[in-house]
Design a protein around this motif. Structure first.
Motif, PDB file in Angstrom:
ATOM      1  N   LYS A 253     -57.226  28.357  19.990  1.00  0.00           N
ATOM      2  CA  LYS A 253     -56.801  27.207  19.179  1.00  0.00           C
ATOM      3  C   LYS A 253     -55.509  26.598  19.704  1.00  0.00           C
ATOM      4  CE  LYS A 253     -59.111  28.454  14.855  1.00  0.00           C
ATOM      5  NZ  LYS A 253     -58.940  28.767  13.410  1.00  0.00           N
ATOM      6  N   ALA A 254     -54.612  27.439  20.158  1.00  0.00           N
ATOM      7  CA  ALA A 254     -53.358  26.930  20.714  1.00  0.00           C
ATOM      8  C   ALA A 254     -53.630  26.146  21.994  1.00  0.00           C
ATOM      9  CB  ALA A 254     -52.406  28.089  20.989  1.00  0.00           C
ATOM     10  N   PHE A 255     -54.578  26.621  22.795  1.00  0.00           N
ATOM     11  CA  PHE A 255     -54.917  25.912  24.036  1.00  0.00           C
ATOM     12  C   PHE A 255     -55.561  24.562  23.735  1.00  0.00           C
ATOM     13  CE2 PHE A 255     -58.028  24.946  27.410  1.00  0.00           C
ATOM     14  CZ  PHE A 255     -57.136  24.736  28.450  1.00  0.00           C
ATOM     15  N   LEU A 256     -56.432  24.493  22.741  1.00  0.00           N
ATOM     16  CA  LEU A 256     -57.066  23.223  22.393  1.00  0.00           C
ATOM     17  C   LEU A 256     -56.030  22.196  21.945  1.00  0.00           C
ATOM     18  CD1 LEU A 256     -60.311  24.457  20.570  1.00  0.00           C
ATOM     19  CD2 LEU A 256     -60.075  23.609  22.909  1.00  0.00           C
ATOM     20  N   LYS A 257     -55.019  22.646  21.222  1.00  0.00           N
ATOM     21  CA  LYS A 257     -53.935  21.733  20.833  1.00  0.00           C
ATOM     22  C   LYS A 257     -53.151  21.281  22.064  1.00  0.00           C
ATOM     23  CE  LYS A 257     -53.356  23.650  16.173  1.00  0.00           C
ATOM     24  NZ  LYS A 257     -52.453  24.383  15.243  1.00  0.00           N
ATOM     25  N   PHE A 258     -52.997  22.191  23.008  1.00  0.00           N
ATOM     26  CA  PHE A 258     -52.318  21.874  24.274  1.00  0.00           C
ATOM     27  C   PHE A 258     -53.104  20.821  25.047  1.00  0.00           C
ATOM     28  CE2 PHE A 258     -52.059  22.906  28.870  1.00  0.00           C
ATOM     29  CZ  PHE A 258     -50.712  22.660  29.093  1.00  0.00           C
ATOM     30  N   VAL A 259     -54.434  20.968  25.054  1.00  0.00           N
ATOM     31  CA  VAL A 259     -55.297  19.993  25.738  1.00  0.00           C
ATOM     32  C   VAL A 259     -55.138  18.617  25.101  1.00  0.00           C
ATOM     33  CG1 VAL A 259     -57.691  19.332  26.201  1.00  0.00           C
ATOM     34  CG2 VAL A 259     -56.970  21.700  26.531  1.00  0.00           C
ATOM     35  N   LYS A 260     -55.134  18.552  23.787  1.00  0.00           N
ATOM     36  CA  LYS A 260     -54.953  17.271  23.087  1.00  0.00           C
ATOM     37  C   LYS A 260     -53.654  16.599  23.514  1.00  0.00           C
ATOM     38  CE  LYS A 260     -55.640  16.602  18.771  1.00  0.00           C
ATOM     39  NZ  LYS A 260     -55.614  16.722  17.303  1.00  0.00           N
ATOM     40  N   GLU A 261     -52.606  17.407  23.598  1.00  0.00           N
ATOM     41  CA  GLU A 261     -51.295  16.862  23.948  1.00  0.00           C
ATOM     42  C   GLU A 261     -51.244  16.395  25.401  1.00  0.00           C
ATOM     43  OE1 GLU A 261     -46.735  18.489  24.617  1.00  0.00           O
ATOM     44  OE2 GLU A 261     -48.152  19.687  23.447  1.00  0.00           O
ATOM     45  N   LYS A 262     -51.671  17.248  26.327  1.00  0.00           N
ATOM     46  CA  LYS A 262     -51.555  16.936  27.751  1.00  0.00           C
ATOM     47  C   LYS A 262     -52.511  15.827  28.176  1.00  0.00           C
ATOM     48  CE  LYS A 262     -49.166  18.715  30.148  1.00  0.00           C
ATOM     49  NZ  LYS A 262     -47.736  18.433  30.472  1.00  0.00           N
ATOM     50  N   MET A 263     -53.700  15.778  27.568  1.00  0.00           N
ATOM     51  CA  MET A 263     -54.677  14.753  27.916  1.00  0.00           C
ATOM     52  C   MET A 263     -54.522  13.497  27.060  1.00  0.00           C
ATOM     53  SD  MET A 263     -56.146  16.072  30.499  1.00  0.00           S
ATOM     54  CE  MET A 263     -57.399  14.816  30.774  1.00  0.00           C
ATOM     55  N   ASN A 264     -53.541  13.510  26.186  1.00  0.00           N
ATOM     56  CA  ASN A 264     -53.198  12.322  25.393  1.00  0.00           C
ATOM     57  C   ASN A 264     -54.387  11.794  24.607  1.00  0.00           C
ATOM     58  OD1 ASN A 264     -51.500  10.282  24.456  1.00  0.00           O
ATOM     59  ND2 ASN A 264     -52.088   8.887  26.117  1.00  0.00           N
ATOM     60  N   VAL A 265     -55.023  12.695  23.834  1.00  0.00           N
ATOM     61  CA  VAL A 265     -56.172  12.313  23.021  1.00  0.00           C
ATOM     62  C   VAL A 265     -55.852  12.547  21.551  1.00  0.00           C
ATOM     63  CG1 VAL A 265     -57.832  12.769  24.843  1.00  0.00           C
ATOM     64  CG2 VAL A 265     -57.254  14.583  23.276  1.00  0.00           C
ATOM     65  N   SER A 266     -56.422  11.706  20.702  1.00  0.00           N
ATOM     66  CA  SER A 266     -56.157  11.815  19.268  1.00  0.00           C
ATOM     67  C   SER A 266     -57.012  12.876  18.597  1.00  0.00           C
ATOM     68  CB  SER A 266     -56.392  10.457  18.589  1.00  0.00           C
ATOM     69  OG  SER A 266     -57.720  10.012  18.811  1.00  0.00           O
ATOM     70  N   CYS A 267     -58.181  13.149  19.183  1.00  0.00           N
ATOM     71  CA  CYS A 267     -59.039  14.192  18.631  1.00  0.00           C
ATOM     72  C   CYS A 267     -59.973  14.702  19.722  1.00  0.00           C
ATOM     73  CB  CYS A 267     -59.857  13.659  17.448  1.00  0.00           C
ATOM     74  SG  CYS A 267     -61.078  12.409  17.909  1.00  0.00           S
ATOM     75  N   ASN A 359     -60.907   1.105  27.608  1.00  0.00           N
ATOM     76  CA  ASN A 359     -61.700   2.055  26.828  1.00  0.00           C
ATOM     77  C   ASN A 359     -62.529   1.309  25.777  1.00  0.00           C
ATOM     78  OD1 ASN A 359     -62.806   4.221  25.533  1.00  0.00           O
ATOM     79  ND2 ASN A 359     -60.861   5.198  24.975  1.00  0.00           N
ATOM     80  N   PRO A 360     -63.856   1.358  25.848  1.00  0.00           N
ATOM     81  CA  PRO A 360     -64.672   0.619  24.875  1.00  0.00           C
ATOM     82  C   PRO A 360     -64.806   1.352  23.538  1.00  0.00           C
ATOM     83  CG  PRO A 360     -66.101   1.766  26.407  1.00  0.00           C
ATOM     84  CD  PRO A 360     -64.692   2.032  26.865  1.00  0.00           C
ATOM     85  N   VAL A 361     -64.357   2.600  23.502  1.00  0.00           N
ATOM     86  CA  VAL A 361     -64.478   3.409  22.262  1.00  0.00           C
ATOM     87  C   VAL A 361     -63.198   3.290  21.474  1.00  0.00           C
ATOM     88  CG1 VAL A 361     -64.926   5.702  21.315  1.00  0.00           C
ATOM     89  CG2 VAL A 361     -66.019   5.001  23.470  1.00  0.00           C
ATOM     90  N   LYS A 362     -63.307   2.880  20.216  1.00  0.00           N
ATOM     91  CA  LYS A 362     -62.127   2.708  19.351  1.00  0.00           C
ATOM     92  C   LYS A 362     -62.172   3.724  18.221  1.00  0.00           C
ATOM     93  CE  LYS A 362     -61.253  -0.807  21.954  1.00  0.00           C
ATOM     94  NZ  LYS A 362     -60.253  -0.667  23.027  1.00  0.00           N
ATOM     95  N   TYR A 363     -60.985   4.107  17.755  1.00  0.00           N
ATOM     96  CA  TYR A 363     -60.878   5.102  16.693  1.00  0.00           C
ATOM     97  C   TYR A 363     -60.092   4.524  15.523  1.00  0.00           C
ATOM     98  CZ  TYR A 363     -61.977   8.211  20.621  1.00  0.00           C
ATOM     99  OH  TYR A 363     -62.559   8.808  21.713  1.00  0.00           O
ATOM    100  N   LEU A 364     -60.480   4.902  14.311  1.00  0.00           N
ATOM    101  CA  LEU A 364     -59.726   4.538  13.115  1.00  0.00           C
ATOM    102  C   LEU A 364     -58.589   5.531  12.917  1.00  0.00           C
ATOM    103  CD1 LEU A 364     -62.543   3.603  10.563  1.00  0.00           C
ATOM    104  CD2 LEU A 364     -60.864   2.076  11.610  1.00  0.00           C
TER     105      LEU A 364
END
Length: 364
Positions: A253-267, A359-364
């Motif tokens: 779980k800590a690594f997945l949060k790290f991936v979100k941060e480093k890859m600059n993704v919202s989810c 990016n054609p994919v948009k997020y709310l």
């Protein structure tokens, strides 16, 4: 500097010979002999990107994805592809796509992801087949060293961490020239025997034409005897996806949060967390559901990719954790990498990072 010069530089990084068969890479729009005023780097080429190129005085767009993919039978402006191509042509802007050629480069998309996540001991996940060839030729004993050296200089004989690799066997060659021949050794119409060396060298397929030119230029015979064969061996430096290791084992779980941060993704989306701790990570930028089995075979704890479908998450079967970070997100740092690469090679014009979010994919 002309467009062809930039194309040559990009092929040093990612030879088009290693792009996937379904892909459409290379110069898609424009004249390869045009002088370059500036280069705009983008992930996708859209009308807005062409507008940006015009504004920034860039007459060459280097795009990761190809704007022309399925082929065009007409140019009427009926969709975004045709409108983009028409605008580029009207404004004398060339478009070059690198796509899966860079995916399959050991310095490409997946290496960028690995470096972003700090992975070590990196290897190609799915090596590409049919990329290694072998040249065999026969040359007089006295000419063998010179010819062999020229073949090495042209790119032959590189195997992993070794170069100047060849196999050589001495024997007797025979030939008889007809009335139209002009033999280098021996006489026309007479059977001639010559002490010869059989030289065999392997090479990467993208240098084949260059290698054959060198062979014909430096071989002393009027008629050159040679054979080229494609080998089934895998090239461990060419292929799609990569697998690497974290410096230390981490909680999942800590690594997945790290991936979100480093890859600059919202989810991110992921399958069931079947392993509390992980160390070996597989990555594949873009659509990568086809690599789930390969990642399992490589012993990866996690596969980071995109475009996973509902049933792809089931196929992990608790043997591996599959993670979808989004297609654009998995390839986003490619732009910066290409800007840095071309900027180091060119100082007479600007190499510009596109600020258009395609990016054609948009997020709310």
């Amino acid at each position: 500097m002309i467009v062809q010069d930039i194309m040559n530089q990009l092929e040093e990084l990612a030879p088009l010979a290693y792009a996937e068969d379904f892909d459409n890479v290379g110069l898609l729009v424009g004249n390869k002999n045009s002088e370059v005023s500036g280069v705009l780097i983008t992930l996708d080429t859209l009308e807005t990107v062409v507008d940006e190129a015009i504004k920034k005085n860039c007459n060459l767009i280097v795009s990761f994805h190809p704007i022309i993919f399925k082929g065009l039978k007409a140019l009427t402006g009926k969709d975004y592809v045709e409108r983009t191509v028409l605008k580029a042509i009207k404004n004398d802007i060339a478009i070059y796509a690198i796509h899966t050629a860079l995916d399959n480069s050991i310095r490409g998309v997946n290496d960028i992801i690995c470096n972003t996540l700090g992975l070590e001991n990196k290897k190609i996940l799915i090596p590409q087949r049919g990329t290694i060839k072998k040249l065999t030729t026969y040359v007089p004993l006295g000419n063998a060293n010179t010819l062999r050296a020229q073949l090495f200089k042209a790119g032959a004989g590189n195997i992993g961490n070794y170069d100047n690799c060849s196999f050589n066997a001495q024997g007797q060659g025979t030939y008889r020239g007809n009335e139209n021949s002009n033999p280098t050794l021996g006489k026309r119409g007479e059977l001639h025997e010559e002490a010869e060396v059989q030289i065999s060298v392997t090479f990467n397929k993208h240098v084949e034409s260059k290698l054959l030119r060198v062979l014909f230029e430096h071989h002393p015979y009027e008629e050159v005897a040679f054979e080229v064969a494609t080998l089934d061996n895998y090239d461990q430096h060419i292929g799609i996806g990569m697998v690497g290791e974290l410096k230390e084992t981490q909680e999942t779980k800590a690594f997945l949060k790290f991936v979100k941060e480093k890859m600059n993704v919202s989810c991110i989306k992921h399958s069931e967390i079947s392993k509390e701790k992980i160390k070996k990570i597989a990555v594949l930028g873009g659509s990568g559901s086809f690599a789930i089995t390969a990642a399992q075979r490589a012993g990866a704890d996690i596969l980071i990719t995109s475009d996973l479908k509902y049933h792809d998450f089931f196929s992990a079967e608790k043997k591996i954790i599959v993670v979808d970070i989004g297609h654009y997100e998995s390839e986003q740092f490619t732009k910066t990498f290409l800007v840095d690469y071309l900027s180091q090679k060119n100082t007479s014009f600007a190499v510009v990072l596109s600020t258009t979010n395609t990016n054609p994919v948009k997020y709310l």
